[in-house]
Write a protein that holds these residues in place. Structure first.
Motif, PDB file in Angstrom:
ATOM      1  N   SER A  82       4.855  -6.016  -0.476  1.00 57.27           N
ATOM      2  CA  SER A  82       4.627  -4.463  -0.523  1.00 57.27           C
ATOM      3  C   SER A  82       5.485  -3.609   0.424  1.00 57.27           C
ATOM      4  O   SER A  82       5.798  -2.688   0.475  1.00 57.27           O
ATOM      5  CB  SER A  82       3.129  -4.060  -0.200  1.00 57.27           C
ATOM      6  N   VAL A  83       5.498  -4.393   1.979  1.00 58.19           N
ATOM      7  CA  VAL A  83       6.058  -3.757   2.956  1.00 58.19           C
ATOM      8  C   VAL A  83       7.755  -3.690   2.797  1.00 58.19           C
ATOM      9  O   VAL A  83       8.331  -2.884   3.028  1.00 58.19           O
ATOM     10  CB  VAL A  83       5.757  -4.485   4.288  1.00 58.19           C
ATOM     11  N   VAL A  84       8.101  -5.134   2.273  1.00 52.73           N
ATOM     12  CA  VAL A  84       9.523  -5.106   2.184  1.00 52.73           C
ATOM     13  C   VAL A  84      10.094  -4.146   1.009  1.00 52.73           C
ATOM     14  O   VAL A  84      10.840  -3.421   1.025  1.00 52.73           O
ATOM     15  CB  VAL A  84       9.887  -6.700   1.527  1.00 52.73           C
ATOM     16  N   VAL A  85       8.991  -4.019  -0.300  1.00 56.95           N
ATOM     17  CA  VAL A  85       9.564  -3.007  -1.358  1.00 56.95           C
ATOM     18  C   VAL A  85       9.219  -1.760  -1.104  1.00 56.95           C
ATOM     19  O   VAL A  85       9.979  -0.674  -1.571  1.00 56.95           O
ATOM     20  CB  VAL A  85       8.954  -3.699  -2.674  1.00 56.95           C
ATOM     21  N   GLY A  86       8.400  -1.372  -0.189  1.00 59.66           N
ATOM     22  CA  GLY A  86       7.996  -0.004   0.143  1.00 59.66           C
ATOM     23  C   GLY A  86       7.011   0.565  -0.586  1.00 59.66           C
ATOM     24  O   GLY A  86       7.140   1.766  -0.853  1.00 59.66           O
ATOM     25  N   ILE A  87       5.842  -0.350  -0.830  1.00 63.66           N
ATOM     26  CA  ILE A  87       4.690   0.383  -1.860  1.00 63.66           C
ATOM     27  C   ILE A  87       3.787   1.217  -0.787  1.00 63.66           C
ATOM     28  O   ILE A  87       3.547   0.873   0.240  1.00 63.66           O
ATOM     29  CB  ILE A  87       3.898  -0.977  -2.519  1.00 63.66           C
ATOM     30  N   ALA A  88       3.266   2.242  -1.386  1.00 67.10           N
ATOM     31  CA  ALA A  88       2.299   3.087  -0.572  1.00 67.10           C
ATOM     32  C   ALA A  88       1.206   2.521  -0.239  1.00 67.10           C
ATOM     33  O   ALA A  88       0.552   1.544  -0.903  1.00 67.10           O
ATOM     34  CB  ALA A  88       2.149   4.401  -1.414  1.00 67.10           C
ATOM     35  N   LEU A  92      -1.339  -0.419  -2.273  1.00 67.96           N
ATOM     36  CA  LEU A  92      -1.229  -1.861  -1.226  1.00 67.96           C
ATOM     37  C   LEU A  92      -2.888  -2.302  -1.194  1.00 67.96           C
ATOM     38  O   LEU A  92      -2.794  -3.496  -1.542  1.00 67.96           O
ATOM     39  CB  LEU A  92      -0.428  -1.646  -0.204  1.00 67.96           C
TER      40      LEU A  92
END
Ligand code: ZN
Length: 143
Positions: A82-88, A92
Motif C-alpha cells: 500500500s505504501v509503495v503503490v500509494g493507497i489512501a 489501507l
C-alpha cells in the motif's frame, strides 16, 4: 495390508510447504490432511494415517504460531504494498482490518498443515510413527 506411502522418499521442504499451503498432508499429499471439513480436524491424516502430533504435546503451539505468522505476514505485506503503490489511508486500514479477521478464520486449517510440514522436516516420522499410522488405517478399515 501394506501402505506404499510409508516407504516413500521424504518430500523436499518446498514440496511439503506447498502441500501445507494447499491444505494437504505434507507427507503424502492427501487432500485435506487431518481435516474432514474445513474446521473439523482429526488426530491422523485421512490418507496415510500419520498422527499430526506424534507424541509431541507442543504441536498446537506451533500451529498457533503459524497462525500469527500468516496473519501478521499478510497485514505487513499489504501495508508495504500500500505504501509503495500509494493507497489512501482509509482503504489501507479497511483492507488491513479485513485481513486481520479473515486470514486467521479462513486460514485456520492451513496453520496446521503448514506447521506439520515444518514439524516433519525437523522430526522425521519414525518407523514407530508409521506402525501407528498403519494400525490407525487398519482400525478405520474395520470400523
Ligand atoms: Zn498423509
Amino acid at each position: 495390508m501394506t501402505n506404499s506411502l510409508h516407504s516413500q522418499k521424504t518430500p523436499s521442504l518446498p514440496k511439503k510447504l506447498l502441500r501445507g499451503l494447499l491444505r494437504q498432508c505434507a507427507w503424502c499429499g492427501g487432500k485435506g490432511g487431518f481435516f474432514t471439513t474445513w474446521y473439523t480436524k482429526t488426530d491422523n491424516c485421512q490418507t496415510c494415517g500419520l498422527s499430526r502430533e506424534r507424541g509431541y504435546e507442543g504441536f498446537e503451539l506451533g500451529a498457533a504460531t503459524m497462525g500469527v505468522f500468516m496473519t501478521f505476514g499478510s497485514i505487513i505485506s499489504w501495508m508495504i504494498i500500500s505504501v509503495v503503490v500509494g493507497i489512501a489511508l482509509v482503504p489501507l486500514l479497511l483492507i488491513a482490518g479485513a485481513l486481520a479477521v479473515f486470514v486467521p478464520t479462513l486460514g485456520y486449517p492451513l496453520t496446521y498443515t503448514v506447521w506439520f510440514a515444518i514439524d516433519i522436516t525437523f522430526r522425521s516420522p519414525t518407523a514407530e510413527d508409521f506402525a501407528q499410522a498403519q494400525a490407525w488405517l487398519d482400525n478405520r478399515a474395520l470400523a
